[in-house]
Design a protein around this motif. Structure first.
Motif, mmCIF file in Angstrom:
data_model
loop_
_atom_site.group_PDB
_atom_site.id
_atom_site.type_symbol
_atom_site.label_atom_id
_atom_site.label_comp_id
_atom_site.label_asym_id
_atom_site.label_seq_id
_atom_site.Cartn_x
_atom_site.Cartn_y
_atom_site.Cartn_z
ATOM 1 N N UNK A 173 0.813 -1.215 0.000
ATOM 2 C CA UNK A 173 0.000 0.000 0.000
ATOM 3 C C UNK A 173 0.848 1.269 0.000
ATOM 4 N N UNK A 174 2.083 1.139 -0.452
ATOM 5 C CA UNK A 174 3.008 2.278 -0.554
ATOM 6 C C UNK A 174 3.499 2.353 -1.999
ATOM 7 N N UNK A 183 12.578 1.061 -0.726
ATOM 8 C CA UNK A 183 12.606 -0.391 -0.467
ATOM 9 C C UNK A 183 12.557 -0.679 1.019
ATOM 10 N N UNK A 184 13.273 0.097 1.824
ATOM 11 C CA UNK A 184 13.268 -0.118 3.266
ATOM 12 C C UNK A 184 11.921 0.249 3.874
ATOM 13 N N UNK A 185 11.281 1.280 3.319
ATOM 14 C CA UNK A 185 9.946 1.650 3.814
ATOM 15 C C UNK A 185 8.952 0.541 3.521
ATOM 16 N N UNK A 186 9.015 -0.010 2.312
ATOM 17 C CA UNK A 186 8.117 -1.116 1.964
ATOM 18 C C UNK A 186 8.414 -2.333 2.829
ATOM 19 N N UNK A 187 9.687 -2.595 3.090
ATOM 20 C CA UNK A 187 10.056 -3.727 3.937
ATOM 21 C C UNK A 187 9.505 -3.571 5.346
ATOM 22 N N UNK A 210 -3.049 -3.125 -6.078
ATOM 23 C CA UNK A 210 -1.612 -2.978 -5.819
ATOM 24 C C UNK A 210 -0.803 -3.944 -6.665
ATOM 25 N N UNK A 211 0.473 -3.648 -6.808
ATOM 26 C CA UNK A 211 1.351 -4.531 -7.576
ATOM 27 C C UNK A 211 1.545 -5.856 -6.859
ATOM 28 N N UNK A 212 1.631 -5.819 -5.537
ATOM 29 C CA UNK A 212 1.761 -7.059 -4.751
ATOM 30 C C UNK A 212 0.381 -7.516 -4.291
ATOM 31 N N UNK A 241 -8.981 3.126 3.059
ATOM 32 C CA UNK A 241 -7.742 3.150 3.834
ATOM 33 C C UNK A 241 -7.961 3.610 5.268
ATOM 34 N N UNK A 242 -9.181 4.040 5.568
ATOM 35 C CA UNK A 242 -9.480 4.590 6.901
ATOM 36 C C UNK A 242 -10.589 3.802 7.579
ATOM 37 N N UNK A 243 -10.653 2.519 7.349
ATOM 38 C CA UNK A 243 -11.693 1.712 8.001
ATOM 39 C C UNK A 243 -11.489 1.796 9.511
#
Length: 1242
Positions: free
Chosen positions: A81-82, A93-97, A260-262, A294-296
């Motif tokens: 979601x990033x 990459x580190x933020x996604x990790x 999303x891509x993933x 995104x705000x459930x």
């Protein structure tokens, strides 16, 4: 006929409940086996695993463009979601990790997480070795994201980066397996991921084969290891690894920018958000924007919020889909063994559904069946629809009125739409979250299934959802009630409930103090423990026995079934941890329940629990017999309880009393020993038990008489082998020479001639064994020259007598265990300890004789019954929980019972089916005259004299009874013999078909036959024409020397004729006694003689009939005649006492041959015939006349041998000595004379 069908149904209900279900062979064997071993615990998760380390490998290729892959524009870019291409991110990459780690931590917060981004080959090697080093023998998870590298090769190698990021490096799966080891789980999120699974399995099989060959030499050394290590060896196989692949071998991941891509990883880690995003375009709800998803609001672990409840519902839905789609073993492995793996597989079901809609097919190992079209997904969609309708109102006003097409809609229109979607739910101005009705709907569906599918062993698909409902306090009560109702369907239902995983929830609920849950929870625990005794250890560990005792202390009038379950559970606990019950003061709770309970079943299980408690912890017997109220209750139940199993339970309880128990003499004067044996019995308890043995040896219930055999054998053993100072009596070593021992042996010999095969064979075995043991011991101490004279033999008279009372094996009905090992163990408990030496030849001969007996199905050795406790577990298995149950009343006098029950009068049905009405009009007789009688068929009875004949009321079959005790059913059309049974060389005096099962559509294939024999024995037979099955379900002797001795009756004028009358409305039987003027009344369902009365006439009773067909008298009056021509009436409708009235008349001067009653439109008739040929028709309305009884019709015939009156038509028939049968109407008109050649009725 309608009335007969109704009565037949009641009889079959009685037989099915008391003699067929609880006493079946298979059920008895099963309950006996459960009592000692329990069931195989295949439902337990013996070896739980957990993922302790997680490795995250992300190959996103941000900033290093080594190749250009053709992608559409716009394209999916979101990772966790990033957007990694966001310029504001310093190290995307580190933020996604970090985001991916946070998503995994929601499902497994205690695991150790290690991540590498843009990894090289060395980075992955270090990561894998570190994961295995940290996890040791536990499972590790390897997550691979290959969105920034090329697709896997055709052989399954995945791509990593070189050290200088100049090119890509391939990582072999064989190498990855070596680094990561086992047990492991893998998630591969990349295109063509299906290639990885196929290649991984190929390498795994090769590696497993090599390791199996190399470890073959070590297996011989490890053969002595415990079987618990087998599961560890299985996990060492690489083929047992768990694999997740995002798509098939030739498939590309979706590139739709809406997702999303993933997308595969998002489904596995954030299923709620991904489900909303996929469902939003398909929803009919307007006013919801994409960014709102995104705000459930809420938290995953808070079920009162939208996000928490949706996650709860999602878990229930996916669990239910997996439960109904997967094999049980695979379901347990994937959804119950490892929490993180279970979460991933639940989320995978959503991923399959979403990716299938995008033309992708995710894959797993082990392979799962397709579930993306399961109908339960529609329920999930509906719940999301309801939540989407509330979402705008739960967010801020600015978000609802934001720019865009959706936000410009009229708020009033949104309110109306929301009100419609919520199906009438009250719209709250504060916009607080309204819970969705998913679990209410599923519980209703499960309840509907229970109402429809009660007789079909199908698996209800809502069962895993009901398990999830136990987590909710709102619906917990209803869920427990439905589970309890489901468990009533049988042991297969218990297996399903345990298999689905309900046990941990039920175990945790023992800590709940909610009183409204106790009844259902105790009932469920009883069913579970009856199925699997290993659960007792868990119950005791959680102090569940205290929970059961607290429940018994509560006064719940409608919880009798659960009280029975609680007592059953405590009886099992007494064998596991009796000291725990002593500490919890269990004796006080159970004895108070025994004394005060109004339910018959609760009293019975109270005695069964106390039996087990005393057996496992004898010191409690001293405290128990200091309670006078308990002793009085025990004696009351023993003598007058309406349930035969209750009376038997008291005898079973007395078997475990330690010798020398103190009794207070003044409390038990009615039970003291009556006979004088000429010996000094110092122990009052011994006198008490011997008195009980003698009295109950004539109980009408076969179950009670069987317990008498056991109690007698145990008494002899305790007297023979026990310490005389403790038992209060010094018995001689030779039982036959000891007065008390000889008396007890005569009791066993008397019971060995019992009409019930199970009782007689059991008593014969015990008697023979005791005689053999005692004579062996005596012969060992005598001189050698006397050894031959004291050779071990059996009484020939006894053997001959016993053989006369053994029906065929197929005629027995009580439960039996045909296990010969069980027979030997049971016989060992009755053997008297002896030091006699047995010669080897004699031993071999004895073994040979035992082997011969094993092959002979008609010997007593082939019959063995489980204990009363094991037999009673059939009730536990079949017990049903009622919402409002009125328990059986406490023992009361039969006079009160007779006054308050069975008050309805008998109505006369119109028998239109047969072509006639109830009328005394002569037209009927003219229309139905018999012109001629011809010999139609001859029945060959093999020379046996016929003693009784009876036509089946609903069929044309003829039932014939003979003098040699055999009865048979014949087809009168062709003279073929259909069925036969044996009463054991007892002459049959009368037959009565008391109930038939069937109807107009279904043939009458079953019926119940009541036989009366000249030796005062009555037997009840269950006959199945279709299955050709005959079983004696009840038998008793209607005369006992013990009762005559108590009543001091005169034997000088004993009756030679046994008279019996059956009343179908109340299931009562009246019989005469051998002594003058005595009538005994028997209750068939209660299996007891409930009343005795003496007719004030100095004569013997020869004939009896109930007046149930006479309207104003009903089924509570008895009409009878004696051998001197006297008539009498017994009225049981009076409250205080049974009223016996002699009927004064001057008509009959000889013995009464037969009395009958007959219905009519004027109230009915009573008929009597004496041997001197006088036949009288009496008006029952004039029985109380002051001027004496005058008949309305008198016929003077020749010597009359038999009288039979039609139940409803005003006709009767007489058989005279002139070999003819005369048919008359009640006015005395002769209608027909039937003349037969060689007509003889014995």
């Amino acid at each position: 006929m309608a009335q007969l069908r109704e009565h037949g149904t009641e009889i079959w209900k009685y037989l099915d409940e008391k003699h067929l279900e609880a006493l079946e062979v298979s059920l008895a064997s099963k309950t006996a086996a459960l009592s000692y071993t329990g069931v195989v615990e295949n439902w337990r998760i013996r070896h739980r695993l957990k993922i302790s380390c997680v490795g995250l490998v992300l190959c996103l290729n941000n900033g290093h463009i080594l190749f250009e892959e053709e992608k559409p524009h716009p394209c999916a870019t979101l990772e966790c979601w990033i957007d990694p291409f966001n310029q504001a991110l310093q190290r995307p990459s580190e933020v996604v990790s970090a985001a991916l780690q946070g998503q995994y931590e929601r499902w497994q917060p205690r695991a150790q997480y290690y991540a590498v981004t843009e990894p090289t080959l060395d980075d992955v090697q270090k990561l894998c070795l570190q994961l295995r080093n940290e996890a040791k023998d536990e499972r590790v998870l390897f997550h691979y994201n290959g969105h920034g590298v090329p697709k896997p090769t055709s052989t399954g190698e995945i791509y990593l980066f070189s050290e200088n990021f100049t090119h890509y490096v391939q990582l072999s799966l064989f190498q990855l397996q070596s680094w990561l080891g086992t047990p492991s789980a893998y998630v591969f999120d990349c295109s063509n991921a299906g290639l990885i699974i196929s290649s991984f399995l190929e390498f795994a099989e090769e590696r497993d084969k090599k390791e199996a060959v190399s470890s073959a030499s070590l297996e011989e050394e490890n053969e002595k290891k415990a079987e618990s290590d087998d599961w560890k060896r299985e996990l060492k196989f690489h083929s047992e690894s768990i694999l997740f692949a995002s798509c098939g071998p030739e498939e590309i991941l979706p590139t739709n920018p809406y997702f999303p891509a993933d997308i595969f990883t998002s489904c596995l880690t954030t299923p709620i958000q991904m489900a909303f995003r996929w469902f939003l375009p398909r929803s009919m709800v307007s006013g919801v924007r994409l960014e709102m998803l995104d705000r459930i609001p809420g938290k995953l672990n808070d079920k009162k919020t939208m996000l928490g409840e949706l996650n709860w519902v999602f878990t229930a839905v996916t669990d239910c889909i997996a439960w109904n789609s997967l094999p049980r073993t695979l379901f347990h492995k994937l959804f119950r063994q490892d929490l993180l793996i279970a979460s991933l597989f639940r989320n995978y079901l959503l991923a399959e559904r979403i990716l299938k809609s995008l033309n992708c097919t995710p894959m797993t190992h082990p392979e799962l069946p397709p579930t993306w079209q399961h109908p339960l997904w529609h329920s999930w969609d509906y719940m999301m629809e309801l939540c989407l309708a509330q979402l705008p109102y739960l967010l801020s006003t600015d978000e609802k009125q934001g720019t865009g097409k959706d936000g410009a809609e009229d708020p009033d229109q949104n309110e109306d739409l929301n009100r419609d979607i919520l199906l009438g739910e009250r719209l709250k101005t504060s916009y607080s979250y309204v819970s969705i009705p998913f679990f209410e709907h599923q519980l209703s569906a499960f309840e509907t299934w229970l109402m429809i599918e009660t007789d079909k062993p199908n698996v209800p698909e809502q069962l895993p959802i009901v398990l999830q409902v136990l987590l909710s306090q709102t619906h917990r009560k209803r869920a427990l009630s439905l589970i309890a109702k489901f468990l009533q369907l049988g042991d297969w239902a218990v297996d399903l409930v345990l298999s689905v995983g309900v046990f941990p929830y039920i175990l945790k609920l023992l800590q709940s103090s909610a009183p409204e849950l106790r009844k259902e929870l105790v009932f469920i625990w009883g069913k579970i423990i009856c199925q699997d005794r290993s659960c007792v250890a868990d119950l005791v560990r959680e102090k569940g026995h205290n929970y059961m005792l607290d429940f018994l202390d509560t006064d719940e009038e409608e919880a009798y079934e659960s009280q029975v379950m609680a007592l059953f559970i405590l009886s099992v606990v007494s064998g596991f941890a009796p000291k725990k019950l002593v500490e919890a003061r269990a004796l006080e709770s159970v004895t108070s329940k025994t004394v005060l309970s109004k339910d018959s079943r609760v009293r019975r299980w109270s005695f069964l629990f106390l039996s087990k408690f005393i057996k496992n912890f004898p010191p409690v017997a001293q405290e128990l017999f200091e309670n006078d109220d308990f002793i009085r209750t025990m004696l009351t139940v023993l003598r007058s309880d309406e349930s035969p199993s209750n009376r038997a339970s008291v005898l079973y309880f007395l078997e475990f009393l330690p010798p020398g128990m103190p009794f207070q003499l003044e409390l038990y004067e009615d039970f003291l020993l009556i006979r004088d044996f000429g010996v000094d019995i110092a122990n009052v308890a011994l006198s008490f038990i011997i008195s009980i043995i003698e009295e109950k040896s004539d109980d009408a219930s076969p179950l009670v008489r069987r317990e008498v055999v056991k109690l007698t054998a145990r008494t002899i053993k305790s007297l023979h082998d026990g310490d005389p100072t403790k038992v209060g009596y010094c018995m001689e070593r030779n039982l036959e020479k000891d007065p008390l021992g000889a008396f007890l042996l005569r009791i066993l010999l008397y019971l060995s001639q019992d009409p019930q095969i199970e009782v007689s064979s059991f008593a014969s075995e015990v008697h023979k064994d005791l005689i053999t043991s005692c004579r062996s011991e005596v012969s060992d101490n005598e001189e050698k020259d006397n050894h031959s004279t004291s050779k071990v033999t059996t009484n020939p008279d006894h053997s001959a007598a016993s053989s006369n009372f053994l029906p065929d094996m197929k005629n027995a009905s009580l439960p039996r265990v045909v296990s010969l090992e069980g027979i030997s163990k049971q016989l060992e408990s009755f053997k008297i300890e002896s030091n006699a030496r047995v010669d080897e030849n004699e031993e071999s001969q004895r073994k040979q004789q035992q082997n011969n007996n094993k092959q002979n199905e008609h010997t007593g050795n082939a019959w063995r019954l489980p204990s009363l406790y094991d037999w009673s577990q059939g009730e536990i298995m079949n017990l049903k929980l009622s919402d409002s149950v009125i328990g059986d009343q406490s023992p009361k006098s039969i006079l009160e019972s007779a006054h308050t029950t069975n008050k309805k009068m008998v109505y006369m049905p119109k028998i239109i089916d047969e072509g006639f009405m109830l009328s005394e009009d002569t037209i009927y007789h003219h229309r139905h005259q018999v012109e001629a009688l011809e010999e139609h068929v001859v029945l060959d009875l093999g020379g046996s004299p016929v003693s009784s004949l009876k036509f089946s009321p609903m069929c044309s079959q003829l039932i014939v009874g003979t003098r040699n005790g055999e009865w048979s059913e014949w087809n009168p059309e062709d003279g073929t013999k259909l069925l036969c049974g044996s009463c054991g060389n007892r002459e049959i005096s009368s037959l009565q078909v008391i109930g038939e099962a069937g109807g107009r559509i279904t043939a009458y294939t079953r019926y119940v036959l009541l036989t009366a024999c000249t030796d005062s024995t009555i037997m009840l037979w269950r006959v199945d024409r279709y299955g050709r099955d005959i079983r004696m379900v009840f038998s008793c002797r209607c005369w006992s020397q013990f009762d005559d001795m108590v009543e001091n009756m005169n034997y000088s004028r004993s009756s030679k004729k046994f008279a019996m009358a059956w009343e179908p409305n109340t299931a009562k039987i009246a019989t005469n006694r051998r002594n003058p003027g005595v009538v005994r009344f028997w209750d068939l369902p209660q299996e007891m003689c409930f009343a005795r009365c003496r007719v004030p006439l100095d004569s013997c009773i020869d004939s009896l009939t109930w007046t149930g067909s006479i309207a104003h008298m009903g089924p509570q009056c008895l009409f009878g005649g004696t051998d001197n021509g006297s008539l009498f009436m017994i009225d049981m409708r009076t409250k205080n006492a049974i009223e016996t009235t002699p009927l004064e008349h001057s008509t009959h001067n000889d013995a009464i041959v037969r009395v009958n009653c007959q219905a009519s439109n004027t109230g009915g008739h009573l008929l009597s015939a004496s041997r001197d040929g006088v036949v009288c028709v009496w008006d029952p309305r004039k029985l109380s006349g002051k001027d004496g009884l005058e008949p309305i019709t008198i016929l003077q015939l020749g010597q009359v041998e038999f009288l039979s009156a039609h139940t409803y038509l005003p006709i009767f028939a007489c058989k005279t000595m002139e070999s003819s049968v005369d048919i008359f109407n009640v006015q005395g008109d002769l209608l027909k004379i039937l003349i037969f050649k060689d007509l003889t009725l014995v």
